[in-house]
Write a protein that holds these residues in place. Structure first.
Motif, PDB file in Angstrom:
ATOM      1  N   ASN A  12      -3.160  15.405  -0.496  1.00  0.00           N
ATOM      2  CA  ASN A  12      -1.897  14.914   0.039  1.00  0.00           C
ATOM      3  C   ASN A  12      -2.085  14.315   1.431  1.00  0.00           C
ATOM      4  N   GLU A  13      -2.872  14.967   2.269  1.00  0.00           N
ATOM      5  CA  GLU A  13      -3.157  14.449   3.617  1.00  0.00           C
ATOM      6  C   GLU A  13      -3.912  13.128   3.535  1.00  0.00           C
ATOM      7  N   ALA A  14      -4.864  13.050   2.588  1.00  0.00           N
ATOM      8  CA  ALA A  14      -5.641  11.818   2.423  1.00  0.00           C
ATOM      9  C   ALA A  14      -4.732  10.651   2.032  1.00  0.00           C
ATOM     10  N   LEU A  15      -3.787  10.915   1.129  1.00  0.00           N
ATOM     11  CA  LEU A  15      -2.868   9.856   0.700  1.00  0.00           C
ATOM     12  C   LEU A  15      -1.963   9.415   1.848  1.00  0.00           C
ATOM     13  N   ASN A  16      -1.439  10.392   2.592  1.00  0.00           N
ATOM     14  CA  ASN A  16      -0.566  10.050   3.717  1.00  0.00           C
ATOM     15  C   ASN A  16      -1.300   9.262   4.808  1.00  0.00           C
ATOM     16  N   SER A  17      -2.599   9.525   4.962  1.00  0.00           N
ATOM     17  CA  SER A  17      -3.372   8.789   5.981  1.00  0.00           C
ATOM     18  C   SER A  17      -3.443   7.289   5.651  1.00  0.00           C
ATOM     19  N   LEU A  18      -3.353   6.942   4.366  1.00  0.00           N
ATOM     20  CA  LEU A  18      -3.391   5.535   3.980  1.00  0.00           C
ATOM     21  C   LEU A  18      -2.110   4.802   4.382  1.00  0.00           C
ATOM     22  N   LYS A  19      -1.017   5.522   4.540  1.00  0.00           N
ATOM     23  CA  LYS A  19       0.258   4.896   4.912  1.00  0.00           C
ATOM     24  C   LYS A  19       0.306   4.519   6.380  1.00  0.00           C
ATOM     25  N   SER A  20      -0.580   5.073   7.169  1.00  0.00           N
ATOM     26  CA  SER A  20      -0.535   4.782   8.609  1.00  0.00           C
ATOM     27  C   SER A  20      -1.702   3.905   9.050  1.00  0.00           C
ATOM     28  N   MET A  21      -2.313   3.214   8.112  1.00  0.00           N
ATOM     29  CA  MET A  21      -3.469   2.355   8.464  1.00  0.00           C
ATOM     30  C   MET A  21      -3.031   1.114   9.170  1.00  0.00           C
TER      31      MET A  21
ATOM     32  N   VAL B  24       0.853  -1.200   0.000  1.00  0.00           N
ATOM     33  CA  VAL B  24       0.000   0.000   0.000  1.00  0.00           C
ATOM     34  C   VAL B  24       0.884   1.245   0.000  1.00  0.00           C
ATOM     35  N   ASN B  25       1.908   1.251   0.866  1.00  0.00           N
ATOM     36  CA  ASN B  25       2.816   2.406   0.966  1.00  0.00           C
ATOM     37  C   ASN B  25       3.533   2.680  -0.357  1.00  0.00           C
ATOM     38  N   GLN B  26       3.929   1.613  -1.054  1.00  0.00           N
ATOM     39  CA  GLN B  26       4.610   1.760  -2.341  1.00  0.00           C
ATOM     40  C   GLN B  26       3.689   2.469  -3.341  1.00  0.00           C
ATOM     41  N   ILE B  27       2.424   2.084  -3.348  1.00  0.00           N
ATOM     42  CA  ILE B  27       1.469   2.707  -4.272  1.00  0.00           C
ATOM     43  C   ILE B  27       1.192   4.151  -3.866  1.00  0.00           C
ATOM     44  N   VAL B  28       1.042   4.411  -2.571  1.00  0.00           N
ATOM     45  CA  VAL B  28       0.821   5.783  -2.091  1.00  0.00           C
ATOM     46  C   VAL B  28       1.979   6.681  -2.523  1.00  0.00           C
ATOM     47  N   ASP B  29       3.213   6.181  -2.374  1.00  0.00           N
ATOM     48  CA  ASP B  29       4.388   6.972  -2.768  1.00  0.00           C
ATOM     49  C   ASP B  29       4.365   7.302  -4.266  1.00  0.00           C
ATOM     50  N   GLU B  30       4.021   6.307  -5.083  1.00  0.00           N
ATOM     51  CA  GLU B  30       3.982   6.545  -6.532  1.00  0.00           C
ATOM     52  C   GLU B  30       2.872   7.525  -6.904  1.00  0.00           C
ATOM     53  N   VAL B  31       1.717   7.396  -6.237  1.00  0.00           N
ATOM     54  CA  VAL B  31       0.605   8.314  -6.502  1.00  0.00           C
ATOM     55  C   VAL B  31       1.003   9.727  -6.089  1.00  0.00           C
ATOM     56  N   ALA B  32       1.609   9.867  -4.911  1.00  0.00           N
ATOM     57  CA  ALA B  32       1.995  11.183  -4.400  1.00  0.00           C
ATOM     58  C   ALA B  32       3.050  11.854  -5.279  1.00  0.00           C
ATOM     59  N   GLN B  33       3.887  11.060  -5.952  1.00  0.00           N
ATOM     60  CA  GLN B  33       4.929  11.620  -6.813  1.00  0.00           C
ATOM     61  C   GLN B  33       4.408  12.025  -8.193  1.00  0.00           C
ATOM     62  N   ASN B  34       3.153  11.685  -8.484  1.00  0.00           N
ATOM     63  CA  ASN B  34       2.583  11.997  -9.791  1.00  0.00           C
ATOM     64  C   ASN B  34       2.091  13.441  -9.792  1.00  0.00           C
ATOM     65  N   SER B  35       2.847  14.330 -10.421  1.00  0.00           N
ATOM     66  CA  SER B  35       2.532  15.762 -10.363  1.00  0.00           C
ATOM     67  C   SER B  35       1.226  16.111 -11.064  1.00  0.00           C
ATOM     68  N   SER B  36       0.832  15.341 -12.094  1.00  0.00           N
ATOM     69  CA  SER B  36      -0.404  15.658 -12.824  1.00  0.00           C
ATOM     70  C   SER B  36      -1.640  15.478 -11.941  1.00  0.00           C
ATOM     71  N   LEU B  37      -1.496  14.693 -10.901  1.00  0.00           N
ATOM     72  CA  LEU B  37      -2.615  14.449  -9.990  1.00  0.00           C
ATOM     73  C   LEU B  37      -3.076  15.740  -9.326  1.00  0.00           C
ATOM     74  N   TYR B  38      -2.139  16.551  -8.899  1.00  0.00           N
ATOM     75  CA  TYR B  38      -2.459  17.758  -8.152  1.00  0.00           C
ATOM     76  C   TYR B  38      -2.880  18.921  -9.051  1.00  0.00           C
ATOM     77  N   LYS B  39      -2.491  18.867 -10.316  1.00  0.00           N
ATOM     78  CA  LYS B  39      -2.829  19.945 -11.251  1.00  0.00           C
ATOM     79  C   LYS B  39      -4.317  19.993 -11.572  1.00  0.00           C
ATOM     80  N   GLN B  40      -5.036  18.919 -11.233  1.00  0.00           N
ATOM     81  CA  GLN B  40      -6.459  18.858 -11.540  1.00  0.00           C
ATOM     82  C   GLN B  40      -7.291  19.731 -10.594  1.00  0.00           C
ATOM     83  N   PHE B  41      -6.672  20.168  -9.513  1.00  0.00           N
ATOM     84  CA  PHE B  41      -7.407  20.964  -8.530  1.00  0.00           C
ATOM     85  C   PHE B  41      -7.138  22.449  -8.713  1.00  0.00           C
TER      86      PHE B  41
END
Length: 199
Positions: free
Chosen positions: A190-199, A163-180
């Motif tokens: 970003n906070e939502a993604l980081n919350s998944l790493k501590s589940m 899960v952490n590996q996928i969260v890291d890859e998603v967080a590194q995808n800059s196009s993800l944040y440009k949509q907002f």
């Protein structure tokens, strides 16, 4: 006479339908059998009852082969890993969807959230296709018909590492944040993604 017989049959049917089972009786499972030998009882994991100490698991199968176990084992393990990857991808996409919708939806429009979810699903699919690390063969069982059943799974630590590996890859995808449109929405994501790493 025919009328009496018909009425008796209806009454008997209705009384059978009104017979209720207790919750305990309704929860009892039929014994597990080998799919290739339905008359022989099998371990519960063959019927998708996963051991409690696994975070995720999948059963794989290879039919009996004249080439023997050296060919059957990799086929069964690969079958299980494909199913495990599919299950893991579905689980992770669901976790991302919940985290993103609960954290971001209030501050941005629905289109941006939908685009974000599509981007996340594509990244997840790519990561899972490339590598689902630390899944391992847990147990194997040969059926009376000679087929090989295997259980491949991940413990909780391995599951979270993936899960952490996928969260890291998603967080590194800059196009993800440009949509907002707002910085706050991107920060919430970003906070939502980081919350998944501590589940």
């Amino acid at each position: 006479m025919k009328k009496t017989l018909l009425l008796s049959a209806i009454a008997l049917t209705l009384s059978a339908c009104s017979n209720t089972q207790t919750v305990e009786q309704a929860q009892q499972f039929a014994p597990c059998t080998f799919p290739d030998t339905p008359t022989v009882e099998a371990p519960a994991w063959i019927c998708d009852v996963m051991p409690k100490d696994l975070a995720a698991g999948a059963m794989g199968y290879a039919k009996k082969s004249a080439a023997g176990m050296s060919v059957m084992r990799p086929i069964a393990i690969n079958d299980a890993r494909v199913q495990l990857a599919s299950q893991f991808q579905t689980d992770v996409n669901s976790m991302f969807k919940q985290a993103i919708e609960s954290s971001v939806n209030t501050t941005t429009d629905a289109g941006a959230v939908e685009n974000t979810l599509e981007t996340v699903e594509n990244i997840t699919k790519n990561v899972v296709t490339r590598s689902l690390s630390n899944s391992k063969l847990i147990v194997s069982q040969v059926s009376p018909a000679g087929g090989l059943y295997v259980l491949v799974g991940m413990d909780k630590q391995a599951y979270q590492e993936n899960v952490n590996q996928i969260v890291d890859e998603v967080a590194q995808n800059s196009s993800l944040y440009k949509q907002f449109k707002s910085e706050k929405a991107a920060e919430n994501l970003n906070e939502a993604l980081n919350s998944l790493k501590s589940m």
